[in-house]
Design an enzyme around this catalytic site. Sequence first.
Site, PDB file in Angstrom:
ATOM      1  N   SER A 246       0.840  -1.193   0.000  1.00 51.34           N
ATOM      2  CA  SER A 246       0.000   0.000   0.000  1.00 51.34           C
ATOM      3  C   SER A 246       0.875   1.243   0.000  1.00 51.34           C
ATOM      4  O   SER A 246       2.073   1.181   0.279  1.00 51.34           O
ATOM      5  CB  SER A 246      -0.865   0.011   1.258  1.00 51.34           C
ATOM      6  OG  SER A 246      -0.015   0.179   2.378  1.00 51.34           O
ATOM      7  N   LYS A 247       0.218   2.347  -0.285  1.00 51.47           N
ATOM      8  CA  LYS A 247       0.919   3.637  -0.368  1.00 51.47           C
ATOM      9  C   LYS A 247       1.595   4.027   0.943  1.00 51.47           C
ATOM     10  O   LYS A 247       2.486   4.859   0.962  1.00 51.47           O
ATOM     11  CB  LYS A 247      -0.086   4.734  -0.730  1.00 51.47           C
ATOM     12  CG  LYS A 247      -0.473   4.701  -2.187  1.00 51.47           C
ATOM     13  CD  LYS A 247      -1.275   5.931  -2.521  1.00 51.47           C
ATOM     14  CE  LYS A 247      -2.089   5.667  -3.782  1.00 51.47           C
ATOM     15  NZ  LYS A 247      -3.384   6.271  -3.780  1.00 51.47           N
ATOM     16  N   ARG A 248       1.110   3.408   2.026  1.00 53.30           N
ATOM     17  CA  ARG A 248       1.665   3.773   3.331  1.00 53.30           C
ATOM     18  C   ARG A 248       3.187   3.542   3.359  1.00 53.30           C
ATOM     19  O   ARG A 248       3.935   4.293   3.968  1.00 53.30           O
ATOM     20  CB  ARG A 248       0.987   2.918   4.404  1.00 53.30           C
ATOM     21  CG  ARG A 248       1.130   3.392   5.804  1.00 53.30           C
ATOM     22  CD  ARG A 248      -0.069   2.965   6.638  1.00 53.30           C
ATOM     23  NE  ARG A 248      -0.480   1.594   6.354  1.00 53.30           N
ATOM     24  CZ  ARG A 248      -0.137   0.543   7.082  1.00 53.30           C
ATOM     25  NH1 ARG A 248       0.650   0.698   8.126  1.00 53.30           N
ATOM     26  NH2 ARG A 248      -0.584  -0.657   6.784  1.00 53.30           N
TER      27      ARG A 248
END
Length: 472
Positions: A246-248
Amino acid sequence: MTSEKKVRVRIAPSPTGSFHIGNARTALFNWLFAQAHGGEFILRIEDTDKERSQKKFEEDIIYGLKWLGLEWDEFYRQSDRTEIYKDYLGQLLQSGKAYYCFCSKEELEEQRQAMLVQGLAPKYSGKCRTLNPDDALQKVKNEEAYVVRLKIPDVKVSFQDIIRGHIEFDGALMGDIVIAKEGGEPLYNFAVTVDDTLSGITHIIRGEDHISNTPRQIFIMQALGFEPPQFAHLPMILNPDRSKISKRYNSVALTDYIKQGYVKEALVNFLALIGWHPKGDEEVMGVQELIKQFDLKKAQKGGAVFSQEKLDWFNNHYIKAMGDEELLTLAQSFVPKVWKLNTAMVNTVRGRVNRLDELEDLLRFYFEIPDYPVTLLRWKDMNLGVVELNLNKMKDAIGNLDTHSSGDAIEKELLGAIGNGKRGEMLWPLRVALSGQENSPGPFEIIEALGKQESLRRINLALQRLDIPETH
Ligand code: GLU
């Protein structure tokens, strides 16, 4: 392989977002599989979701695939094929294998709750299954809202996953699935099934997140009298904490990596190793080597962590190994247009970058000499008088050079001029005069990159600074 058929695989991205790094990996595995088996690789844009699909995302997918070098043999777009889906949907309705369902959202929710209360796993109750087909058609004519459902038989369905082995699902737990929305607009599982069959796909290689779609697609294929292809479900790409990528933690759009200056060879090599490993220890593999060694059966089952350090390592490696011309062209696109790079400049820093977007900072001094304190010209506790003397000596030696000398020739000339003198006291001031920086490439390399005239100009600037009495 069970058949002699020519291998045909596909990547089927939905243009509902930028081309995802996970899709890029799936595309690569399909492409490698096709190349390894002399097969064909097909691109199918799955834009049945009209609300979320956008042309710009389709363009992004196409750009990304081309950039990676994953050229396709055939191209399809689902929105061009609606008539075909309607045809097959009509067949299923006609034969009674599918039916119109008029249950409202509220009703479906009620049915669901009722099942939960009874301790049953929720699924569609089958209420509209028993509607008289003529009555159902009349309701459609009367413009009552409907969906089309496929009758899922109460039997088990199984398939042999190339990576995971035997996988089985129970149709009895599934309930009749929706295959089309109002107006006969096909949903994902249905359109995929028709397309995969009509385009003669022999192997469906896709992410593990699609495993639960596979039995649904097999049921649809059975209803249509199609023969299911082989399946392989690739492990998910994971964040370092083993959650789904994920972008996290990481960029997920391929174009972000391209913009940051990851090179094609590095990304291809890196992506190929997410969930697959060659037999030997050698991980650095060009595309031909990957094709030679690629073996889908050896793909791993468990999720594969996306390692940024590993990607950086590969990128650094491929940047170091890249041909001068190619790197120069690439590097030029990562710095302001007015900076006219040359090969020597790029070569002074190529070993130090993990990403090409680091080049701008590293190369800036060639175009904008920093405003450095005069004291930076001193090596250790040298006095500024000696700095001036030494810079003049180096200036004379550079004056003897040809306009464009090689780094070796420059080194020879300058070391000759230093003779038995202290190298640090000669070369440090020279290097700072040329770069204006505490840390920089070595002076011979810089002179080669800047050329004789600019090098002399910078030394003169340093000498002028030395003439200005210090105020502190
Ligand atoms: N459109 C689907 C996706 O982007 C394709 C899944 C498949 O390969 O069947 O995930």
